[in-house]
Motif scaffolding. Structure first.
Motif, PDB file in Angstrom:
ATOM      1  N   ILE A   3      38.756  28.966  40.225  1.00 38.52           N
ATOM      2  CA  ILE A   3      37.394  29.407  40.506  1.00 38.52           C
ATOM      3  C   ILE A   3      37.358  30.857  41.011  1.00 38.52           C
ATOM      4  CG2 ILE A   3      37.228  28.575  42.880  1.00 38.52           C
ATOM      5  CD1 ILE A   3      34.367  27.537  41.808  1.00 38.52           C
ATOM      6  N   THR A   4      38.403  31.287  41.697  1.00 40.58           N
ATOM      7  CA  THR A   4      38.430  32.665  42.187  1.00 40.58           C
ATOM      8  C   THR A   4      38.553  33.665  41.031  1.00 40.58           C
ATOM      9  OG1 THR A   4      40.805  32.521  42.540  1.00 40.58           O
ATOM     10  CG2 THR A   4      39.374  32.069  44.431  1.00 40.58           C
ATOM     11  N   ARG A   5      39.166  33.229  39.944  1.00 40.84           N
ATOM     12  CA  ARG A   5      39.247  34.099  38.769  1.00 40.84           C
ATOM     13  C   ARG A   5      37.889  34.250  38.087  1.00 40.84           C
ATOM     14  NH1 ARG A   5      44.953  33.239  35.753  1.00 40.84           N
ATOM     15  NH2 ARG A   5      46.226  33.309  37.625  1.00 40.84           N
ATOM     16  N   ILE A   6      37.003  33.334  38.354  1.00 44.91           N
ATOM     17  CA  ILE A   6      35.644  33.423  37.821  1.00 44.91           C
ATOM     18  C   ILE A   6      34.743  34.193  38.782  1.00 44.91           C
ATOM     19  CG2 ILE A   6      33.614  32.063  37.169  1.00 44.91           C
ATOM     20  CD1 ILE A   6      35.615  29.840  36.348  1.00 44.91           C
ATOM     21  N   ILE A   7      34.889  33.933  40.073  1.00 48.15           N
ATOM     22  CA  ILE A   7      34.028  34.549  41.080  1.00 48.15           C
ATOM     23  C   ILE A   7      34.267  36.047  41.196  1.00 48.15           C
ATOM     24  CG2 ILE A   7      33.518  34.621  43.548  1.00 48.15           C
ATOM     25  CD1 ILE A   7      33.981  31.621  43.609  1.00 48.15           C
ATOM     26  N   SER A   8      35.512  36.472  41.166  1.00 45.91           N
ATOM     27  CA  SER A   8      35.827  37.885  41.371  1.00 45.91           C
ATOM     28  C   SER A   8      35.140  38.809  40.364  1.00 45.91           C
ATOM     29  CB  SER A   8      37.345  38.094  41.350  1.00 45.91           C
ATOM     30  OG  SER A   8      37.654  39.444  41.582  1.00 45.91           O
ATOM     31  N   PRO A   9      35.217  38.556  39.055  1.00 44.01           N
ATOM     32  CA  PRO A   9      34.497  39.440  38.130  1.00 44.01           C
ATOM     33  C   PRO A   9      32.981  39.406  38.301  1.00 44.01           C
ATOM     34  CG  PRO A   9      36.108  38.120  36.938  1.00 44.01           C
ATOM     35  CD  PRO A   9      36.062  37.603  38.329  1.00 44.01           C
ATOM     36  N   ILE A  10      32.450  38.260  38.714  1.00 41.77           N
ATOM     37  CA  ILE A  10      31.007  38.169  38.951  1.00 41.77           C
ATOM     38  C   ILE A  10      30.623  39.062  40.133  1.00 41.77           C
ATOM     39  CG2 ILE A  10      29.153  36.619  39.704  1.00 41.77           C
ATOM     40  CD1 ILE A  10      30.552  34.424  38.039  1.00 41.77           C
ATOM     41  N   LEU A  11      31.428  39.014  41.197  1.00 42.95           N
ATOM     42  CA  LEU A  11      31.163  39.875  42.352  1.00 42.95           C
ATOM     43  C   LEU A  11      31.287  41.350  41.974  1.00 42.95           C
ATOM     44  CD1 LEU A  11      33.018  37.941  45.187  1.00 42.95           C
ATOM     45  CD2 LEU A  11      30.552  38.153  44.860  1.00 42.95           C
ATOM     46  N   ARG A  12      32.314  41.682  41.196  1.00 42.23           N
ATOM     47  CA  ARG A  12      32.495  43.080  40.774  1.00 42.23           C
ATOM     48  C   ARG A  12      31.336  43.545  39.902  1.00 42.23           C
ATOM     49  NH1 ARG A  12      35.844  44.970  44.468  1.00 42.23           N
ATOM     50  NH2 ARG A  12      37.805  43.851  44.494  1.00 42.23           N
ATOM     51  N   PHE A  13      30.841  42.666  39.038  1.00 39.45           N
ATOM     52  CA  PHE A  13      29.700  43.031  38.211  1.00 39.45           C
ATOM     53  C   PHE A  13      28.455  43.240  39.075  1.00 39.45           C
ATOM     54  CE2 PHE A  13      26.058  42.008  35.458  1.00 39.45           C
ATOM     55  CZ  PHE A  13      26.227  43.013  34.511  1.00 39.45           C
ATOM     56  N   GLY A  14      28.265  42.384  40.081  1.00 41.62           N
ATOM     57  CA  GLY A  14      27.149  42.559  41.013  1.00 41.62           C
ATOM     58  C   GLY A  14      27.247  43.870  41.773  1.00 41.62           C
ATOM     59  N   GLU A  15      28.466  44.238  42.182  1.00 42.45           N
ATOM     60  CA  GLU A  15      28.676  45.529  42.851  1.00 42.45           C
ATOM     61  C   GLU A  15      28.294  46.673  41.924  1.00 42.45           C
ATOM     62  OE1 GLU A  15      32.560  43.757  45.207  1.00 42.45           O
ATOM     63  OE2 GLU A  15      32.833  45.268  43.649  1.00 42.45           O
ATOM     64  N   SER A 133      33.638  40.268  48.198  1.00 45.82           N
ATOM     65  CA  SER A 133      34.884  40.594  47.489  1.00 45.82           C
ATOM     66  C   SER A 133      36.038  40.759  48.455  1.00 45.82           C
ATOM     67  CB  SER A 133      34.715  41.879  46.684  1.00 45.82           C
ATOM     68  OG  SER A 133      33.908  41.673  45.573  1.00 45.82           O
ATOM     69  N   ALA A 134      35.767  41.363  49.604  1.00 47.28           N
ATOM     70  CA  ALA A 134      36.824  41.533  50.601  1.00 47.28           C
ATOM     71  C   ALA A 134      37.284  40.193  51.148  1.00 47.28           C
ATOM     72  CB  ALA A 134      36.324  42.431  51.738  1.00 47.28           C
ATOM     73  N   ILE A 135      36.351  39.310  51.430  1.00 48.23           N
ATOM     74  CA  ILE A 135      36.706  37.984  51.939  1.00 48.23           C
ATOM     75  C   ILE A 135      37.479  37.195  50.889  1.00 48.23           C
ATOM     76  CG2 ILE A 135      35.727  35.772  52.674  1.00 48.23           C
ATOM     77  CD1 ILE A 135      33.482  37.461  54.036  1.00 48.23           C
ATOM     78  N   LEU A 136      37.050  37.284  49.648  1.00 49.68           N
ATOM     79  CA  LEU A 136      37.781  36.619  48.566  1.00 49.68           C
ATOM     80  C   LEU A 136      39.184  37.207  48.415  1.00 49.68           C
ATOM     81  CD1 LEU A 136      37.605  34.530  46.231  1.00 49.68           C
ATOM     82  CD2 LEU A 136      36.870  36.433  44.783  1.00 49.68           C
ATOM     83  N   GLY A 137      39.308  38.515  48.544  1.00 50.45           N
ATOM     84  CA  GLY A 137      40.621  39.167  48.466  1.00 50.45           C
ATOM     85  C   GLY A 137      41.552  38.714  49.575  1.00 50.45           C
ATOM     86  N   ILE A 138      41.027  38.595  50.786  1.00 53.80           N
ATOM     87  CA  ILE A 138      41.837  38.109  51.905  1.00 53.80           C
ATOM     88  C   ILE A 138      42.293  36.686  51.633  1.00 53.80           C
ATOM     89  CG2 ILE A 138      41.729  37.381  54.320  1.00 53.80           C
ATOM     90  CD1 ILE A 138      39.978  39.810  54.843  1.00 53.80           C
ATOM     91  N   PHE A 139      41.375  35.856  51.180  1.00 55.67           N
ATOM     92  CA  PHE A 139      41.709  34.470  50.873  1.00 55.67           C
ATOM     93  C   PHE A 139      42.812  34.396  49.827  1.00 55.67           C
ATOM     94  CE2 PHE A 139      40.911  30.821  48.041  1.00 55.67           C
ATOM     95  CZ  PHE A 139      41.193  29.802  48.925  1.00 55.67           C
ATOM     96  N   MET A 140      42.657  35.131  48.731  1.00 61.02           N
ATOM     97  CA  MET A 140      43.646  35.102  47.655  1.00 61.02           C
ATOM     98  C   MET A 140      44.979  35.700  48.095  1.00 61.02           C
ATOM     99  SD  MET A 140      42.430  33.488  45.184  1.00 61.02           S
ATOM    100  CE  MET A 140      43.678  33.894  43.997  1.00 61.02           C
ATOM    101  N   PHE A 141      44.930  36.786  48.844  1.00 65.01           N
ATOM    102  CA  PHE A 141      46.152  37.438  49.295  1.00 65.01           C
ATOM    103  C   PHE A 141      46.967  36.504  50.182  1.00 65.01           C
ATOM    104  CE2 PHE A 141      48.424  40.105  52.387  1.00 65.01           C
ATOM    105  CZ  PHE A 141      49.229  40.817  51.515  1.00 65.01           C
TER     106      PHE A 141
END
Length: 170
Positions: A3-15, A133-141
């Motif tokens: 799901i994070t692979r789906i959410i990340s591009p959506i967040l980047r597109f929103g940005e 995106s930052a919170i998702l990055g921390i979670f994934m990292f």
């Protein structure tokens, strides 16, 4: 997690969308200021720099690479930059007599207050996208660093291999 692979591009597109809208509106305001000599030049320049940088980085970071997991500190910095831009725009719209930051009346009329409020709204929404995106990055990292496979939630066999999944040559 898949799901994070789906959410990340959506967040980047929103940005990207928020940054380009703010970029266009602030460009319009700078053009107006050039014509009339009226407007908050410092706030506009700060916001257009943040919007241009955000547009560029959101496009670059839509590319799915493992190393983008390391970019969450920059996401936090841009989130704070967007929140400060929102505050500066809010301060100016209050000085114009457009109402408080939660007063959205007249935003669809197309007058100056409506345009400033739209800029302010997309600055806030963009800040929220960057923060997410930052919170998702921390979670994934941290998932990756703890030895859990981020794609399916299982623990790796064969020990901890580091961030990029390679064994040490030492």
């Amino acid at each position: 997690m898949m799901i994070t692979r789906i959410i990340s591009p959506i967040l980047r597109f929103g940005e990207f969308v928020c940054a380009t809208i703010v970029l266009g509106l602030i460009g319009y305001f700078l053009h107006e200021r050039n014509e009339t000599g009226f407007g908050p030049k410092g706030r506009e320049i700060y916001t257009i720099v943040i919007a241009a940088l955000s547009t560029l980085l959101s496009i670059l970071w839509m590319v799915p690479l493992t190393t983008r997991l390391l970019l969450y500190p920059i996401d936090f910095i841009l989130s704070f930059a967007w929140f400060s831009s929102f505050g500066a725009l809010n301060n100016y719209t209050s000085d114009l007599g457009c109402g408080g930051w939660m007063d959205w009346t007249g935003i669809t009329r197309g007058d100056q207050c409506g345009k400033w409020k739209a800029t302010q709204a997309f600055s806030f929404i963009g800040a929220c996208f960057w923060l997410a995106s930052a919170i998702l990055g921390i979670f994934m990292f941290h998932k990756r660093r703890s030895g859990t496979d981020a794609t399916n939630g299982t623990t790796k066999t064969g020990g901890r291999r580091g961030l990029f999944g390679r064994r040490s040559q030492v």
